[in-house]
Every structure is written in C-alpha cells, then in structure tokens.
Design a protein around this motif. Structure first.
Motif, PDB file in Angstrom:
ATOM      1  N   PRO A   1       2.762  12.838  -7.150  1.00  0.00           N
ATOM      2  CA  PRO A   1       2.980  13.866  -8.179  1.00  0.00           C
ATOM      3  C   PRO A   1       4.412  14.387  -8.111  1.00  0.00           C
ATOM      4  O   PRO A   1       4.949  14.604  -7.025  1.00  0.00           O
ATOM      5  CB  PRO A   1       1.981  14.967  -7.793  1.00  0.00           C
ATOM      6  N   GLY A   2       5.021  14.535  -9.258  1.00  0.00           N
ATOM      7  CA  GLY A   2       6.395  15.020  -9.292  1.00  0.00           C
ATOM      8  C   GLY A   2       7.429  13.924  -9.352  1.00  0.00           C
ATOM      9  O   GLY A   2       8.629  14.207  -9.414  1.00  0.00           O
ATOM     10  N   GLY A   3       7.000  12.658  -9.301  1.00  0.00           N
ATOM     11  CA  GLY A   3       7.937  11.542  -9.441  1.00  0.00           C
ATOM     12  C   GLY A   3       9.002  11.530  -8.358  1.00  0.00           C
ATOM     13  O   GLY A   3       8.684  11.552  -7.160  1.00  0.00           O
ATOM     14  N   THR A   4      10.255  11.520  -8.764  1.00  0.00           N
ATOM     15  CA  THR A   4      11.370  11.422  -7.820  1.00  0.00           C
ATOM     16  C   THR A   4      11.399  12.599  -6.856  1.00  0.00           C
ATOM     17  O   THR A   4      11.556  12.425  -5.641  1.00  0.00           O
ATOM     18  CB  THR A   4      12.711  11.357  -8.589  1.00  0.00           C
ATOM     19  N   TRP A   5      11.212  13.810  -7.379  1.00  0.00           N
ATOM     20  CA  TRP A   5      11.246  14.985  -6.514  1.00  0.00           C
ATOM     21  C   TRP A   5      10.054  15.006  -5.562  1.00  0.00           C
ATOM     22  O   TRP A   5      10.168  15.487  -4.424  1.00  0.00           O
ATOM     23  CB  TRP A   5      11.286  16.257  -7.359  1.00  0.00           C
ATOM     24  N   GLY A   6       8.922  14.501  -6.011  1.00  0.00           N
ATOM     25  CA  GLY A   6       7.762  14.401  -5.132  1.00  0.00           C
ATOM     26  C   GLY A   6       8.035  13.461  -3.969  1.00  0.00           C
ATOM     27  O   GLY A   6       7.698  13.767  -2.812  1.00  0.00           O
ATOM     28  N   PHE A   7       8.666  12.312  -4.279  1.00  0.00           N
ATOM     29  CA  PHE A   7       8.999  11.350  -3.223  1.00  0.00           C
ATOM     30  C   PHE A   7      10.007  11.943  -2.249  1.00  0.00           C
ATOM     31  O   PHE A   7       9.862  11.808  -1.027  1.00  0.00           O
ATOM     32  CB  PHE A   7       9.563  10.068  -3.841  1.00  0.00           C
ATOM     33  N   ILE A   8      11.049  12.609  -2.762  1.00  0.00           N
ATOM     34  CA  ILE A   8      12.059  13.210  -1.882  1.00  0.00           C
ATOM     35  C   ILE A   8      11.416  14.255  -0.977  1.00  0.00           C
ATOM     36  O   ILE A   8      11.661  14.292   0.235  1.00  0.00           O
ATOM     37  CB  ILE A   8      13.194  13.833  -2.709  1.00  0.00           C
TER      38      ILE A   8
ATOM     39  N   PHE B   1       0.839  -1.206   0.000  1.00  0.00           N
ATOM     40  CA  PHE B   1       0.000   0.000   0.000  1.00  0.00           C
ATOM     41  C   PHE B   1       0.869   1.249   0.000  1.00  0.00           C
ATOM     42  O   PHE B   1       0.654   2.179  -0.795  1.00  0.00           O
ATOM     43  CB  PHE B   1      -0.925  -0.027   1.223  1.00  0.00           C
ATOM     44  N   MET B   2       1.880   1.281   0.900  1.00  0.00           N
ATOM     45  CA  MET B   2       2.738   2.453   1.004  1.00  0.00           C
ATOM     46  C   MET B   2       3.634   2.603  -0.220  1.00  0.00           C
ATOM     47  O   MET B   2       3.908   3.732  -0.663  1.00  0.00           O
ATOM     48  CB  MET B   2       3.594   2.361   2.269  1.00  0.00           C
ATOM     49  N   PHE B   3       4.082   1.480  -0.780  1.00  0.00           N
ATOM     50  CA  PHE B   3       4.908   1.550  -1.988  1.00  0.00           C
ATOM     51  C   PHE B   3       4.129   2.193  -3.135  1.00  0.00           C
ATOM     52  O   PHE B   3       4.635   3.095  -3.824  1.00  0.00           O
ATOM     53  CB  PHE B   3       5.382   0.156  -2.388  1.00  0.00           C
ATOM     54  N   ASN B   4       2.903   1.730  -3.340  1.00  0.00           N
ATOM     55  CA  ASN B   4       2.080   2.292  -4.413  1.00  0.00           C
ATOM     56  C   ASN B   4       1.804   3.770  -4.192  1.00  0.00           C
ATOM     57  O   ASN B   4       1.774   4.561  -5.143  1.00  0.00           O
ATOM     58  CB  ASN B   4       0.758   1.526  -4.516  1.00  0.00           C
ATOM     59  N   LEU B   5       1.611   4.133  -2.936  1.00  0.00           N
ATOM     60  CA  LEU B   5       1.323   5.532  -2.618  1.00  0.00           C
ATOM     61  C   LEU B   5       2.541   6.420  -2.875  1.00  0.00           C
ATOM     62  O   LEU B   5       2.439   7.463  -3.533  1.00  0.00           O
ATOM     63  CB  LEU B   5       0.895   5.638  -1.148  1.00  0.00           C
ATOM     64  N   LEU B   6       3.725   5.988  -2.369  1.00  0.00           N
ATOM     65  CA  LEU B   6       4.920   6.813  -2.462  1.00  0.00           C
ATOM     66  C   LEU B   6       5.539   6.809  -3.862  1.00  0.00           C
ATOM     67  O   LEU B   6       6.136   7.799  -4.288  1.00  0.00           O
ATOM     68  CB  LEU B   6       5.965   6.334  -1.447  1.00  0.00           C
ATOM     69  N   ALA B   7       5.414   5.689  -4.570  1.00  0.00           N
ATOM     70  CA  ALA B   7       6.026   5.591  -5.906  1.00  0.00           C
ATOM     71  C   ALA B   7       5.233   6.342  -6.962  1.00  0.00           C
ATOM     72  O   ALA B   7       5.742   6.577  -8.063  1.00  0.00           O
ATOM     73  CB  ALA B   7       6.170   4.128  -6.314  1.00  0.00           C
TER      74      ALA B   7
ATOM     75  N   ALA C   1      12.893   4.265  -2.933  1.00  0.00           N
ATOM     76  CA  ALA C   1      14.149   4.910  -3.333  1.00  0.00           C
ATOM     77  C   ALA C   1      14.905   4.044  -4.333  1.00  0.00           C
ATOM     78  O   ALA C   1      15.468   4.545  -5.322  1.00  0.00           O
ATOM     79  CB  ALA C   1      15.008   5.189  -2.104  1.00  0.00           C
ATOM     80  N   LYS C   2      14.912   2.718  -4.096  1.00  0.00           N
ATOM     81  CA  LYS C   2      15.563   1.808  -5.043  1.00  0.00           C
ATOM     82  C   LYS C   2      14.828   1.795  -6.376  1.00  0.00           C
ATOM     83  O   LYS C   2      15.457   1.808  -7.445  1.00  0.00           O
ATOM     84  CB  LYS C   2      15.617   0.395  -4.455  1.00  0.00           C
ATOM     85  N   TYR C   3      13.512   1.761  -6.318  1.00  0.00           N
ATOM     86  CA  TYR C   3      12.691   1.731  -7.533  1.00  0.00           C
ATOM     87  C   TYR C   3      12.924   2.978  -8.386  1.00  0.00           C
ATOM     88  O   TYR C   3      12.966   2.910  -9.613  1.00  0.00           O
ATOM     89  CB  TYR C   3      11.220   1.611  -7.133  1.00  0.00           C
ATOM     90  N   LEU C   4      13.096   4.129  -7.718  1.00  0.00           N
ATOM     91  CA  LEU C   4      13.310   5.394  -8.439  1.00  0.00           C
ATOM     92  C   LEU C   4      14.770   5.595  -8.828  1.00  0.00           C
ATOM     93  O   LEU C   4      15.105   6.595  -9.464  1.00  0.00           O
ATOM     94  CB  LEU C   4      12.830   6.567  -7.576  1.00  0.00           C
ATOM     95  N   GLY C   5      15.634   4.662  -8.451  1.00  0.00           N
ATOM     96  CA  GLY C   5      17.036   4.739  -8.854  1.00  0.00           C
ATOM     97  C   GLY C   5      17.865   5.750  -8.093  1.00  0.00           C
ATOM     98  O   GLY C   5      18.881   6.243  -8.605  1.00  0.00           O
ATOM     99  N   LEU C   6      17.473   6.078  -6.840  1.00  0.00           N
ATOM    100  CA  LEU C   6      18.239   7.044  -6.057  1.00  0.00           C
ATOM    101  C   LEU C   6      19.525   6.412  -5.532  1.00  0.00           C
ATOM    102  O   LEU C   6      19.567   5.215  -5.239  1.00  0.00           O
ATOM    103  CB  LEU C   6      17.401   7.547  -4.872  1.00  0.00           C
ATOM    104  N   ASP C   7      20.564   7.226  -5.391  1.00  0.00           N
ATOM    105  CA  ASP C   7      21.806   6.801  -4.752  1.00  0.00           C
ATOM    106  C   ASP C   7      21.524   6.706  -3.248  1.00  0.00           C
ATOM    107  O   ASP C   7      21.272   7.714  -2.580  1.00  0.00           O
ATOM    108  CB  ASP C   7      22.909   7.828  -5.029  1.00  0.00           C
ATOM    109  N   LEU C   8      21.561   5.491  -2.693  1.00  0.00           N
ATOM    110  CA  LEU C   8      21.168   5.297  -1.298  1.00  0.00           C
ATOM    111  C   LEU C   8      22.157   5.932  -0.316  1.00  0.00           C
ATOM    112  O   LEU C   8      21.766   6.287   0.804  1.00  0.00           O
ATOM    113  CB  LEU C   8      21.005   3.805  -0.999  1.00  0.00           C
ATOM    114  N   ILE C   9      23.418   6.073  -0.712  1.00  0.00           N
ATOM    115  CA  ILE C   9      24.378   6.783   0.146  1.00  0.00           C
ATOM    116  C   ILE C   9      23.952   8.246   0.276  1.00  0.00           C
ATOM    117  O   ILE C   9      23.875   8.802   1.380  1.00  0.00           O
ATOM    118  CB  ILE C   9      25.807   6.696  -0.423  1.00  0.00           C
ATOM    119  N   TRP C  10      23.664   8.849  -0.861  1.00  0.00           N
ATOM    120  CA  TRP C  10      23.205  10.249  -0.869  1.00  0.00           C
ATOM    121  C   TRP C  10      21.892  10.383  -0.108  1.00  0.00           C
ATOM    122  O   TRP C  10      21.718  11.319   0.694  1.00  0.00           O
ATOM    123  CB  TRP C  10      23.050  10.708  -2.321  1.00  0.00           C
ATOM    124  N   TYR C  11      20.977   9.442  -0.312  1.00  0.00           N
ATOM    125  CA  TYR C  11      19.680   9.498   0.358  1.00  0.00           C
ATOM    126  C   TYR C  11      19.860   9.358   1.869  1.00  0.00           C
ATOM    127  O   TYR C  11      19.193  10.047   2.652  1.00  0.00           O
ATOM    128  CB  TYR C  11      18.769   8.393  -0.180  1.00  0.00           C
TER     129      TYR C  11
END
Length: 451
Positions: free
Chosen positions: A332-339, A323-329, A370-380
């Motif tokens: 609106p705004g994609g990667t920037w929306g999630f951040i 549920f939370m994955f679908n909501l956060l992924a 974060a993994k799904y959106l391809g974020l650098d986990l060290i940076w995150y």
C-alpha cells in the motif's frame, strides 16, 4: 490402517529461510555458517518435495570465484587497514588533543572537537569501530576529568564515530555500491553533502545544549589553554596536515576521476604508512597488529559473502525472490510504501546484525523492486547508509554502543551511554527524513560532476 500425511505449503519455504537464519543468529551461531547451513537444509527440503532444482547449486563455485575476484570489494581491506593504522600509530590521538586545545575556550569545546575529529577520521578511513574505539580511549577520560556530563560525553563520541557510515570513503557505501550495482565513486560523491549536514547537526546540537546547560560541559582550565598563537598554529598544522593529505589523496583522486575507490584505497594505505613513519610511530609490532586486524575482518566479510551466496541461490531456487518482489512491489502506498517498509526493515535489523549481513542478504531483495519503481539507486543507497548509521547507534543492540562500552571507564554505566545517544538518534532520523524528502541533496554533486 490410515496413513499420516504431512502437507507443507512450499510457496513459503523461501520466507521461512529468513526465519531459520535469524533464529540461528540469535542463538549465537556464526553468520557465515548459519547462512550456509540454512541454505543446505532448505535445499534438501526443497529437493525432497520436488520444488528445488539441484542445478542451482552448480552455480555456487562460479559465484564464489566471482566474489573472490570482485575488484570493487578489494577496497574493503584497504580502508580497514587505513583506519587501523590511524588508530594504532597515534595520528588520531594527536588530532583530537589539538582540536581540544583549539576549541578549549568554548563551552562544550571538547565535545565540538570530537564531532569534527569524527568527521575527519570518517573522511580518511570510513571505519566506525576504529573511530569509536580511538575516541573512546582518548577523549572520554579527558572529558570526564574536566567535568563533562557522562551522557553528553558518551553520546557525542558514539554518534561522531558513526559518521564513518555515511561520510566517504565508507566501507558501508563500498558494499552497498556493489550490491546495488552502481558506481561506488558516485555513491561517495552523493553521500558527501548528507554527511556534512549530519556533522553540522551534531555540532549545532553541542553548541545549543551547552549554551542552554553550561553545567554539562565547562571550558578547559586556563592553564591548559596557555599556548602562544604561533605554537598553536604549528600544532594545528602538524595535527591537521596528515588527515587532510589523506582526504585529498583518497577522496580527491576519486572525485576528480583520477582513481577508482579501490585504487584510492591502495594509495591511502601507502599514505598512512608514510605518515606513521614520518611521525616515528611505525613499529613492526604495530604493523603486525594492524595487518592481523585487517586479515581477520576481511576474512569474516568473505566468509559471510560465501554463506550469503549459498543462501541467495537456494532462496532463488525456491522462488523466494519472486515471492518477495510481489510482496514489496504491491505494498500500500506504492513507492512511498516500499521506501517506508525497506527503511523500517533495515533499521530494525541493524539492532541485531552487522551491516555486512544486511547488505548481502536483505538489500538484494530490495534492488529489483527499487529498479521496478524507478528509484534513483544512488539516492536509495545513501538513504540506506544513513539508516544503517542510525540503527548502529540505537539501543539496546547498536554496535557503536558496544564498541564504546568496551573501552569506557567503570564509572560510565551502560545506561549513561544509552541515554546519551538519544538526542543524536533523533538528529540522524531528522537528517534521514530530510534526504528522503529532498533527493537533490544527494543528486546535486553527482550531477555537477557529470555536467
């Protein structure tokens, strides 16, 4: 006769677990038992409505033993022990006094000394409570005695104490590294440059504000600065050498690949004991007190982990993770929306609950997205740590404010502390934005080490 029919949308059972847990926390119930109790309650509700498979609970013993044997988390008691030894044995006090004399001729010299000492203590232990309490007990009365503005004095102490959240070796980064599934050593290296930028921002603020408003921070009286260069050099060497040795021992061994963070923490503990013995500050009573603090804090962390393990298992069994994955992924705004959303959630939760709860409950929800959106986990991980540092400083419930309030003299009001931290909160938010917009500030040093 008609029958009453109660309909419950079971898809929302997972999210409602967070509401129930947060309500119990606000009522003052212990975190570990709140999480465990909510898990059992919602497991029962899920079983009653046929939407929870009890097989999930059979994984609980394995998860608990996995937590107890987690080698990375073993670094936590080591760093807590180091911070407590530095606070109880007078090493931090000597460092602060010497730096105050060194910068005494400069307007705001004591405040500048607090910033630098906060950074040095952060780089040796990474324990916020120990740093804030130590500097509150040592520096605040001295600053007030020599005419420092209450708001400037309290703000710089609270802010400098929180540098232990982002400057390695940080307990926050150890926990985040474990939850994100990344190397804690890489996280330490990645956070070093942002931590130095944060320290520089605090120091620059002190210099600018005391230049614009000299009345806020007068220089120390000439009588306190009458010391020969030779004596000053000897005093600086004696005060600076212990933390520099610890920094080299702990961070140097990690950065050069000679030891894991856990091994470096063990060496750091031996180093602090040796330094305390050399300074004739190692007493049986002090060692007992330090060990008691370490045991209590470590036990609290482990029990929170047990509660959060039960909570996450039931949450997953109720399909709350999906549920939370679908909501956060799909924000609106994609990667920037999630951040933006994840940073806002962590920032607000930091007002009310400790970073251990945030790391063990909330961060695991963010990791798959974060993994799904391809974020650098060290940076995150670094921006999460920086965000937590900011929330720990923000009124009305920032933990650093409570630590300082507990040791501040009566003439310092809570309002003074709240107003004093506002400029530093803005500086921290500015540095956080800088790290988000320029990820190379985090990735530069780890990439250099990899090359």
């Amino acid at each position: 006769m008609g029958e009453w029919v109660i309909e419950i949308d079971t898809n929302w059972l997972g999210p409602w677990m967070f509401v129930a847990a947060f309500a119990l926390l606000m009522l003052g119930y212990p975190v570990a038992f709140s999480l465990g109790g909510v898990a059992l309650l919602f497991a029962g509700i899920g079983i009653a409505f046929g939407v929870f498979d009890p097989i999930f609970l059979t994984a609980m013993p394995e998860r608990i033993f996995g937590t107890m044997s987690n080698y990375t988390l073993l670094a936590i008691p080591y760093f807590i022990f180091m911070g407590s030894v530095l606070e109880k044995t007078g090493i931090a006090e000597r460092l602060l006094e010497t730096m105050g004399i060194l910068f005494g001729r400069v307007r705001g010299g004591l405040a500048l000394a607090v910033v630098l000492v906060g950074a040095l203590l952060a780089a040796t232990t990474g324990v916020v409570a120990a740093t804030v309490v130590a500097m509150g007990l040592i520096a605040l009365p001295v600053m007030l005695r020599y005419g420092y503005d209450k708001q400037l004095a309290t703000g710089v102490i609270a802010a400098s104490g929180t540098l232990g959240q982002i400057i390695p070796p940080s307990v926050v980064l150890v926990v985040l590294g474990d939850q994100l599934g990344v190397s804690v050593g890489d996280l330490f290296i990645g956070s070093l440059l942002p931590g130095l930028i944060m320290t520089a921002a605090f120091a620059l603020h002190v210099l600018v504000i005391t230049w614009l408003r000299p009345d806020l921070a007068p220089p120390l009286p000439e009588s306190l600065r009458q010391i020969s260069r030779r004596q000053l050099g000897r005093q600086v060497l004696r005060a600076m050498l212990p933390p520099l040795v610890l920094i080299l021992l702990v961070l140097g061994s990690i950065f050069f690949g000679l030891a894991t963070p856990t091994e470096a923490g063990a060496m750091g503990c031996l180093g602090t004991i040796a330094l305390a013995y050399a300074n004739r500050q190692l007493t049986w009573g002090a060692l007992q007190e330090v060990s008691d603090i370490t045991l209590r804090t470590t036990t609290m962390v482990i029990f929170i982990l047990f509660g959060s393990t039960a909570f996450s298992l039931v949450f997953r069994g109720l399909n709350g993770d999906q549920f939370m994955f679908n909501l956060l992924a799909n924000l609106p705004g994609g990667t920037w929306g999630f951040i933006g959303v994840s940073m806002a959630v962590v920032f607000v939760l930091g007002f009310f609950i400790d970073f251990f709860e945030i790391a063990f409950i909330v961060v695991p929800l963010f990791v798959p997205v974060a993994k799904y959106l391809g974020l650098d986990l060290i940076w995150y991980g670094v921006i999460l740590g920086t965000n937590l540092q900011t929330s720990f400083l923000t009124p009305p419930f920032g933990f650093a404010l409570f630590y300082l309030r507990s040791v501040a003299p009566p003439q310092v009001s809570t309002q003074d502390i709240y107003r004093g931290v506002v400029p530093f909160i803005l500086l921290q938010l500015g540095v956080l934005l800088l790290i988000i917009l320029f990820p190379n500030l985090v990735s530069f040093l780890p990439a250099l080490g990899a090359g």
